[in-house]
Design an enzyme around this catalytic site. Structure first.
Site, PDB file in Angstrom:
ATOM      1  CG  ASP A   1      -1.744   1.183   1.416  1.00 25.39           C
ATOM      2  OD1 ASP A   1      -1.952   1.885   0.412  1.00 25.39           O
ATOM      3  OD2 ASP A   1      -2.215   1.432   2.547  1.00 25.39           O
TER       4      ASP A   1
ATOM      5  CG  ASN B   1      -3.330   5.135  -1.324  1.00 27.47           C
ATOM      6  OD1 ASN B   1      -3.324   4.077  -0.692  1.00 27.47           O
ATOM      7  ND2 ASN B   1      -4.230   5.404  -2.239  1.00 27.47           N
TER       8      ASN B   1
ATOM      9  CG  ASP C   1      -6.118   2.768   0.257  1.00 31.09           C
ATOM     10  OD1 ASP C   1      -5.151   1.987   0.399  1.00 31.09           O
ATOM     11  OD2 ASP C   1      -6.711   2.924  -0.824  1.00 31.09           O
TER      12      ASP C   1
ATOM     13  CG  ASP D   1      -1.224   1.700  -3.803  1.00 28.11           C
ATOM     14  OD1 ASP D   1      -0.003   1.521  -3.993  1.00 28.11           O
ATOM     15  OD2 ASP D   1      -1.680   2.305  -2.800  1.00 28.11           O
TER      16      ASP D   1
ATOM     17  CG  ASP E   1     -10.265 -15.662 -14.363  1.00 24.39           C
ATOM     18  OD1 ASP E   1      -9.649 -16.073 -13.384  1.00 24.39           O
ATOM     19  OD2 ASP E   1     -11.496 -15.527 -14.393  1.00 24.39           O
TER      20      ASP E   1
ATOM     21  CD  GLU F   1      -8.112 -20.048 -13.116  1.00 24.05           C
ATOM     22  OE1 GLU F   1      -8.172 -20.224 -11.888  1.00 24.05           O
ATOM     23  OE2 GLU F   1      -9.012 -19.501 -13.758  1.00 24.05           O
TER      24      GLU F   1
HETATM   25  C1  GLC Z   1     -10.367 -17.672 -11.394  1.00 25.22           C
HETATM   26  C2  GLC Z   1      -9.644 -16.776 -10.433  1.00 25.22           C
HETATM   27  C3  GLC Z   1     -10.434 -16.700  -9.161  1.00 25.22           C
HETATM   28  C4  GLC Z   1     -11.792 -16.106  -9.472  1.00 25.22           C
HETATM   29  C5  GLC Z   1     -12.479 -16.924 -10.558  1.00 25.22           C
HETATM   30  C6  GLC Z   1     -13.669 -16.204 -11.103  1.00 25.22           C
HETATM   31  O1  GLC Z   1     -10.439 -18.971 -10.954  1.00 25.22           O
HETATM   32  O2  GLC Z   1      -8.334 -17.241 -10.228  1.00 25.22           O
HETATM   33  O3  GLC Z   1      -9.788 -15.950  -8.164  1.00 25.22           O
HETATM   34  O4  GLC Z   1     -12.583 -16.091  -8.325  1.00 25.22           O
HETATM   35  O5  GLC Z   1     -11.642 -17.144 -11.661  1.00 25.22           O
HETATM   36  O6  GLC Z   1     -13.269 -15.123 -11.891  1.00 25.22           O
END
Ligand code: GLC
Length: 602
Positions: free
Chosen positions: A63, A65, A67, A71, A247, A320
């Site tokens: 972090d 800033n 909060d 970031d 993803d 992924e």
């Molecule tokens: C992938 C991401 C995970 C997310 C899911 C839905 O598995 O790694 O963190 O919750 O997709 O987008």
């Protein structure tokens, strides 16, 4: 292999630093021809083949800033640390504007930065500063779903005739009447618990969501969705990103019959139940359908357009890819005519979850022999799973076990990916009370499923109360675990016996020893069920042997006894665990509990 073509790297970094901010805080990229000289060399084209990729969960890294939320400027501040560690690329989990239901995986605008993380200018500065240090930036690309607050979905749900209606997956309920919504269209379930169908009263239909209710699935049968993502990808490539991690890629398509999935029964003939109490389904109609491959190839074509001499280097696609076996994983690389991912994640080795030598040997052999000439992407951890020490540790030898696993990760052929904090040995620290849980699945699934907060705790930079993650007055978004008192960068940085030093040493070897840089992996002593040994061999380079003791008892191995023609030869030690290993010759390598020995044949 480092990103060794320094001249070209500096050209890129300078060009990126020259991006011109506009009045609205947005930055425009310069044209490729202005941006780069024509210097793409083999090193840049191949940078990803023996690379070290570091996953950053931006919320939790640094972090800047006060909060309590990490970031982009915080990441920029820590680039020298990553450079010293030998990292080639950072993968940032999503930093786009988002309601943060799934902490960024619910995206409401794909062409900007969430104000919690900074601005496009901060992003440009991060890319430029990373470039100066030969570190590339990889973005997360979420194509399965958007946030329910994305303009596309707001339009889509506004009426059945809206032009965006068929950007998402809408179906009638079963037995719906004018007064009742009926039942969901079928038995499909969200991976995050309960039905995958959400009733939307305004237009009286259900929409499909594989993940949270706030993450409606896009309809990949609609060509406009394809075009939208090709444009988004180009937008970021023009800003200098080195690639994407795609993803949830296997869940893009749903079976067009929309029929029920099979319920998996236990030995007692009753449905198996998951942590949310739902019956386990076989996922056959919602996961890994064939259309996925066409989309990956299509995105690869888009990205490859940037892999020209005008944009030196290769932009890579990471997938992924949680898949059940190596054959399915092999398919994710595509074919010569229709290439797909350069680096689909290998989850076969990562999640053995037991220090079983035979299983590791079998999976690593698969990776060596069953994906053709492709490059494996090995890893143990990410932001969705308990950390490796939590999954593999025995509570007594945790440090040694982590050294042993890191050796498998970095001394095997391929690209290695690890998760922030693994290098210092951060442990998963789940919330103790339901009311403290931030990840919604931890609330739905409590107490069986506590969610993913435990592996997303702030990076432990030092022993102070906030672990150096934020300012003393701020409350970090997740609590700093008590283990930060001893497990932290400051404590480990100058300690020759620390895990951090072990990671640095392994990465240095991976990048400087020719057998590690280019060599194949050949398993040795293959009947041994206590010690995993292998050889790295490259033409013209000295052979290197690696032995890793997977037990808590001392072991001795003789690598001259069998295998591919190895004669008793003198060894020069390249690396060994502190006080735990030794050898002078191939026929007697002594290893302490979970000890590691790496030596070069003379
Ligand atoms: C992938 C991401 C995970 C997310 C899911 C839905 O598995 O790694 O963190 O919750 O997709 O987008």
């Amino acid at each position: 292999m480092h990103w060794t073509n320094c001249a070209a790297a500096v050209v890129i970094a300078t060009a990126l630093a020259m991006m011109t901010p506009t009045a609205g805080g947005q930055a425009t990229a310069m044209k490729p021809a202005e941006q780069m000289s024509q210097t793409a060399g083999a090193n840049e084209r191949n940078w990803w083949k023996n690379a070290v990729i570091y996953e950053i969960y931006p919320r939790s890294f640094q972090d800047s800033n006060g909060d309590g939320i990490g970031d982009l400027n915080g990441i920029t501040k820590r680039l020298d640390y990553l450079k010293a560690l030998g990292v080639d690329a950072i993968w940032l989990t999503p930093i786009y504007p988002s309601p943060q239901v799934d902490f960024g995986y619910d995206i409401s605008d794909y062409r900007n930065i969430d104000p919690r993380y900074g601005t496009l200018q901060d992003f440009n500065r991060l890319v430029a500063e990373a470039g100066k240090r030969h570190i590339r930036v990889i973005m997360d690309m979420v194509m399965n779903h958007t946030s329910d607050q994305h303009q596309w979905f707001l339009e889509s749900r506004s009426s059945r005739t809206n032009p965006y209606r068929d950007w998402y997956v809408w179906r009638d309920g079963k037995g719906e009447t004018a007064t009742s919504k009926g039942e969901p269209p079928n038995n499909w379930e969200s991976l995050f618990g309960h039905s995958a169908w959400q009733w939307d009263p305004k237009t009286r239909q259900y929409y499909y969501h594989k993940f949270y209710i706030q993450q409606p699935d896009l309809n990949w049968n609609n060509p406009k969705v394809h075009q939208a993502f090709k444009d988004i990808i180009s937008f970021w490539l023009e800003r200098g990103v080195a690639g994407f991690r795609f993803d949830a890629i296997t869940t893009l398509y749903e079976d067009p019959t929309f029929t029920d999935e099979r319920v998996i029964l236990g030995k007692d003939g009753k449905p198996l139940r998951n942590a949310y109490g739902d019956p386990e389904l076989d996922n056959s109609k919602t996961d890994n359908l064939p259309g996925v491959h066409d989309v990956i190839h299509e995105m690869r074509e888009t990205i490859d357009k940037f892999n020209t001499s005008a944009f030196p280097g290769t932009r890579v696609m990471i997938g992924e890819t949680y898949l059940p076996n190596i054959a399915q994983l092999a398919k994710m690389y595509g074919t010569p005519a229709a290439p797909e991912f350069e680096l689909p994640m290998d989850t076969q080795v990562a999640f053995i979850n037991k220090l079983d030598v035979a299983a590791f040997r079998a999976r690593l052999t698969d990776v060596e022999t069953r994906i053709g000439d492709h490059v494996p992407l090995l890893l143990f951890d990410n932001h969705d799973n308990p950390r490796m020490v939590t999954r593999y540790g025995d509570g007594v030898h945790d440090l040694d076990i982590q050294r042993a696993l890191a050796t498998v990760l970095f001394a095997s052929r391929g690209t290695a990916m690890f998760y922030y904090g693994d290098e210092i040995g951060m442990v998963t620290t789940p919330p103790k009370r339901k009311q403290d849980v931030k990840d919604p699945i931890g609330i739905t699934g409590w107490p069986k499923e506590k969610g993913r907060d435990g592996e997303r705790t702030p990076m432990q930079w030092n022993a102070s109360a906030d672990a150096g993650f934020t300012t003393a007055s701020a409350k970090p978004w997740l609590p700093v675990p008590p283990s930060a008192a001893t497990i932290n960068v400051a404590a480990e940085q100058n300690n020759p016996d620390s895990l951090l030093t072990w990671y640095s040493e392994l990465i240095r070897l991976k990048k400087t020893n020719p057998a590690f840089e280019h060599g194949s992996n050949i398993m040795l002593d293959t009947e041994n069920d206590k010690v995993l040994s292998w050889m790295r061999q490259a033409p013209g380079a000295r052979q290197v042997v690696v032995s890793v003791n997977f037990t808590a008892q001392p072991q001795t191995v003789n690598l001259a006894a069998g295998g591919p023609g190895l004669k008793p030869a003198r060894l020069t030690t390249l690396l060994k665990t502190p006080g735990g290993a030794d050898a002078t010759s191939l026929d007697r390598i002594a290893l302490g509990p979970f000890g590691v020995y790496i030596g070069e044949l003379q």
